[in-house]
Design an enzyme around this catalytic site. Sequence first.
Site, PDB file in Angstrom:
ATOM      1  N   HIS A 402       0.817  -1.212   0.000  1.00 43.84           N
ATOM      2  CA  HIS A 402       0.000   0.000   0.000  1.00 43.84           C
ATOM      3  C   HIS A 402       0.848   1.259   0.000  1.00 43.84           C
ATOM      4  O   HIS A 402       0.628   2.191  -0.781  1.00 43.84           O
ATOM      5  CB  HIS A 402      -0.926  -0.011   1.221  1.00 43.84           C
ATOM      6  CG  HIS A 402      -1.733   1.233   1.398  1.00 43.84           C
ATOM      7  ND1 HIS A 402      -1.294   2.279   2.187  1.00 43.84           N
ATOM      8  CD2 HIS A 402      -2.917   1.614   0.889  1.00 43.84           C
ATOM      9  CE1 HIS A 402      -2.197   3.245   2.148  1.00 43.84           C
ATOM     10  NE2 HIS A 402      -3.198   2.862   1.371  1.00 43.84           N
ATOM     11  N   ASN A 660      -1.205  -8.282  -8.739  1.00 48.96           N
ATOM     12  CA  ASN A 660      -0.597  -8.331  -7.403  1.00 48.96           C
ATOM     13  C   ASN A 660      -1.182  -9.467  -6.565  1.00 48.96           C
ATOM     14  O   ASN A 660      -0.476 -10.352  -6.073  1.00 48.96           O
ATOM     15  CB  ASN A 660      -0.773  -6.994  -6.689  1.00 48.96           C
ATOM     16  CG  ASN A 660      -0.086  -5.857  -7.409  1.00 48.96           C
ATOM     17  OD1 ASN A 660       0.809  -6.069  -8.218  1.00 48.96           O
ATOM     18  ND2 ASN A 660      -0.497  -4.641  -7.114  1.00 48.96           N
ATOM     19  N   ASP A 661      -2.499  -9.461  -6.391  1.00 47.17           N
ATOM     20  CA  ASP A 661      -3.137 -10.512  -5.601  1.00 47.17           C
ATOM     21  C   ASP A 661      -3.087 -11.857  -6.302  1.00 47.17           C
ATOM     22  O   ASP A 661      -2.948 -12.901  -5.658  1.00 47.17           O
ATOM     23  CB  ASP A 661      -4.587 -10.140  -5.296  1.00 47.17           C
ATOM     24  CG  ASP A 661      -4.741  -9.439  -3.953  1.00 47.17           C
ATOM     25  OD1 ASP A 661      -5.854  -8.988  -3.654  1.00 47.17           O
ATOM     26  OD2 ASP A 661      -3.751  -9.364  -3.200  1.00 47.17           O
ATOM     27  N   CYS A 708      -4.380  -4.378 -14.135  1.00 42.30           N
ATOM     28  CA  CYS A 708      -4.176  -3.159 -13.348  1.00 42.30           C
ATOM     29  C   CYS A 708      -3.092  -3.290 -12.292  1.00 42.30           C
ATOM     30  O   CYS A 708      -3.027  -2.489 -11.361  1.00 42.30           O
ATOM     31  CB  CYS A 708      -5.486  -2.711 -12.691  1.00 42.30           C
ATOM     32  SG  CYS A 708      -6.241  -3.931 -11.601  1.00 42.30           S
TER      33      CYS A 708
END
Length: 754
Positions: A402, A660-661, A708
């Site tokens: 983050h 990312n995830d 994304c």
Amino acid sequence: MKQGAKIIAWFEEISKDDIPLVGGKGANLGEMANAGVPVPPGFVVTADAYFEFLNAHLIKEINDYLQSLDVNDSKKLQEVSMIIKNRISGYPMPPYISNEIKNAYHRLGNGPVAVRSSATAEDLPDASFAGQQRTFLNIQGEEEVVTAVQNCWASLFEPRAIFYRHERKLDHLKVGIAVPVQKMVQSEISGVLFTIEPLSNDKTKILIEAIYGLGEYIVSGEINPDLYLLDKDKLKIIDKKIKKQEWKLGRNLEASPGELETNVRLSVPELKQSAQKLPDNDIVALAKLGKTIEELYKSPQDIEWAKQGKNIFIVQARPVTTLAEKIEVDTPTEIKAESILTGVAASPGIAAGPVKIVTDASQIDKVHDGDILVAETTTPDFVPAMKRAVAIVTERGGRTAHAAIVSRELGIPCVVGTDEATKILRNGQEITVDGYRGHVYSGKIADKIKVTPSVVSRERIKTRTKLYVNLAEPELAETVAARDVDGVGLIRAEFMVAHIGGHPRFMLHEGKGTQFTESLYKGIAAFAKAFHPRPVVYRTTDFKTNEYRNLRGGDRYEEEEENPMLGYRGCSRYTQEFEVLRLEIEAIKKVCKHYDNLWVMIPFVRFVDEMERIKNFFVAEGLYQFPNFKLWMMVEVPSNIFLIDKFIDVGIDGISIGSNDLTQLVLGIDRDNAKLASQFDERNEAVLNAIEIAVKAAIKKGITCSICGQAPSVYPELTEKLVRWGITSVSVSPDMIDETRHIIAAAEEKIGKS
């Protein structure tokens, strides 16, 4: 007419036990009127009148439509809803009903009235229909009142109302609707009253907020109200906060009778702008009324009030239900000094300043302009402080953490994964942060280098593959919109929610759901306006439980989870908290009324049936009334890959791969773990296979496909693969716009697609 059927019930004839006849809203108005509470006079067109209308004309026809209706067939649901509403609103009302309504309206004085819906299922423990039906304000004229009543009846068959009754196994034709009609209060001062201090749940206090004019915007945050706090027992004012008000909302005297947009913005005289809105004697009198209503219902109340002339009216009362761009700059020469900390270079730039250690989100006010924020890690609720900081240093995280993502978006240097920053550094200590190389130095030993875009590149490169940008801060929308981008591929809702500050369920409890929605609307609208007509994809909130807990009131609603990353989040949360999702939907709908370029994306979808329920919910809530509206789904869970065709067949318009995830879950690596950061790689064969499956499935099915994550701007070879597979767009952080456009162009040229 059925013997014993009652068409009109005056407020003085009604009590709280009459919900089957007059609905929840009507029953409350009657109960208060009979208790001597100053409620604007009025009557209720009863549920009997509604059923009389149906029995005489339409009940069999409506039943036939509903019996064969599959509410999960979105198109059919809308079609049936429209047919039924048109039949109800267009069929002549029996004279014996319309005449009684007209006579009651004449008896009320023939002036402007408010015509509101009051469903008989309102206020039931497991069924809240508030806000699903229509309200008409400042209606004047007997025919106009009759028409408004009939349209209130028709609104009982809005798609979302049909959907919810089906979900709760309620018989569509046994749920009635009554229609309260009462004199309009053209309020000079208005507000809300809580018979409990809503933030602390202190039952010994009464809180009153007041503004000039109509009260429509008091909970939306459009106007900052006066605040008066009283001791409930002694009815003594113990605190006041007076706010300046330069404009108010009032009735538009030039509006045609029955027109829905009847309010207009009016200036407040300069002498009154900074004055106390409500005199002390009225504050005390209003508090006394609040106590009376609380005693009447035997529970804390959330009350709406209005003052016209010398008279104070109670408009509504309800229980408080919960008591709880990067400039082209060469990388600078390496600093010739010994670093005191080393971590992952997460966002380029160099900055120096004093350390402010933040161990909890509640301490973000410690961070002032020019400080360096130091924390174990950051979450969306840290964003206000991050915007004030000149650099960020964290103990945990990798390049997709983050803190890293936000820092790149803000254009400030960031070093993550230092392991012991909060232990080695001390508050007030002057340090220099090198976000190019991941080093932290003692003292100010280098000049500041900022990478926030200060000029717009004039070079415009055309590519077949669209280039979108990931954003979160509305303040950056106009600046980034001037760049060479084709739209926004990801708006992170969490940052705007963190700025609002309150947990959405807590704000609903406070009676401030409208304020939450209005604030979110303003943020989303800033993006839609800046990028129009280019598409803007808004990702609905994807807070994890530990992040939600840090919002005001969040500890009341969020359980402690061992692994929040894999816990109660995303789509699974939405399907269990429709009332919270509706706050976002109302903001989205408001934006869609003004801009036709807003699309919505659902994150972290685990199961096909969950995505199907969300799609149906969006239909029921009326989002598909906007012709350009599109629904996307994030692909970031392995189940999305294995069942990609089934997910697409739900009826979504596009997917966006959250690399990312997806990488995290395919490889089983915590993306914020600094020790494993070197192995967190989207180019891993397993991850590449998953991405390829998703892209090719989307292209085969004829829907949009995007990505994304950060990977396309970091690994040119991955971008080339994505272009070769046919991906329709790539979305990156603002600092990588120009570089990624060149990468895409080179890839297209190489494979002959330009």
